[in-house]
Design an enzyme around this catalytic site. Structure first.
Site, PDB file in Angstrom:
ATOM      1  N   HIS A 101      -2.747   2.713   0.004  1.00 25.92           N
ATOM      2  CA  HIS A 101      -3.430   1.526   0.093  1.00 25.92           C
ATOM      3  C   HIS A 101      -4.042   1.229   1.428  1.00 25.92           C
ATOM      4  CE1 HIS A 101       0.783   0.864   0.892  1.00 25.92           C
ATOM      5  NE2 HIS A 101       0.500  -0.022   1.908  1.00 25.92           N
ATOM      6  N   HIS A 103      -5.064  -1.768   3.714  1.00 24.78           N
ATOM      7  CA  HIS A 103      -4.874  -3.231   3.993  1.00 24.78           C
ATOM      8  C   HIS A 103      -6.342  -3.503   4.562  1.00 24.78           C
ATOM      9  CE1 HIS A 103      -0.471  -3.505   4.737  1.00 24.78           C
ATOM     10  NE2 HIS A 103      -0.441  -2.463   4.721  1.00 24.78           N
TER      11      HIS A 103
END
Ligand code: 5GP
Ligand code: ZN
Length: 141
Positions: A101, A103
């Site tokens: 992922h 951010h």
């Protein structure tokens, strides 16, 4: 391909609730439940890969483009004056969820206490920097 025990695969599949803000063929973007600042979004690939070293280049590229779009939304819609893009790869780099992922953390002029630079900028040893650069280039020793 999803992984049964992966939290973010559950978010992609919808078996785990999330506040989804964007999606496309390869990516899903949703609100982080522990936002560093207002509008903190996570951008993930639909296909499971555990980290930066494992993710397929096409998924990484798609996540980067989706993150850029989220950054634009943060500026246009939330009035952010800047954005930090962060990826944590490995436990020593603070990764806690092992599905890749990005951010996307919107920054505001008055948020300095919420997110600070995680290192103290200090001049390095120039010889050491050059030597490490040579190792990264793959120069013969
Ligand atoms: P990491 O530490 O791996 O870089 O980031 C994991 C992020 O996932 C953290 O910022 C954390 O707040 C977020 N997170 C953990 N569990 C959940 C969840 O169940 N839902 C959402 N939306 N975010 C989560
Ligand atoms: Zn996963």
């Amino acid at each position: 391909m999803s992984h049964e025990d992966c939290l973010f695969c559950g978010i992609v599949e919808g078996t785990i609730p999330s506040v989804r803000v964007a999606e496309d063929e390869r990516t899903v973007s949703f609100m982080d439940i522990n936002p560093a600042t207002e509008g903190h979004v996570l951008v993930i690939p639909r296909a499971h890969s555990k980290d930066l070293l494992e993710i397929a280049p096409e998924d990484l590229a798609a996540c980067a483009v989706a993150a850029q779009q989220m950054a634009g939304r943060a500026v246009d819609v939330l009035g952010a004056s800047g954005v930090n893009l962060l990826n944590c790869c490995g436990a020593s780099a603070w990764q806690t969820v092992y599905h890749f992922h990005f951010h996307v953390v919107p920054r505001y002029d008055d948020d300095r206490d919420q997110l600070t630079l995680p290192w103290i900028p200090t001049p390095g040893d120039p010889d050491q920097i050059a030597e490490t650069g040579a190792r990264l280039r793959g120069d013969e020793a």
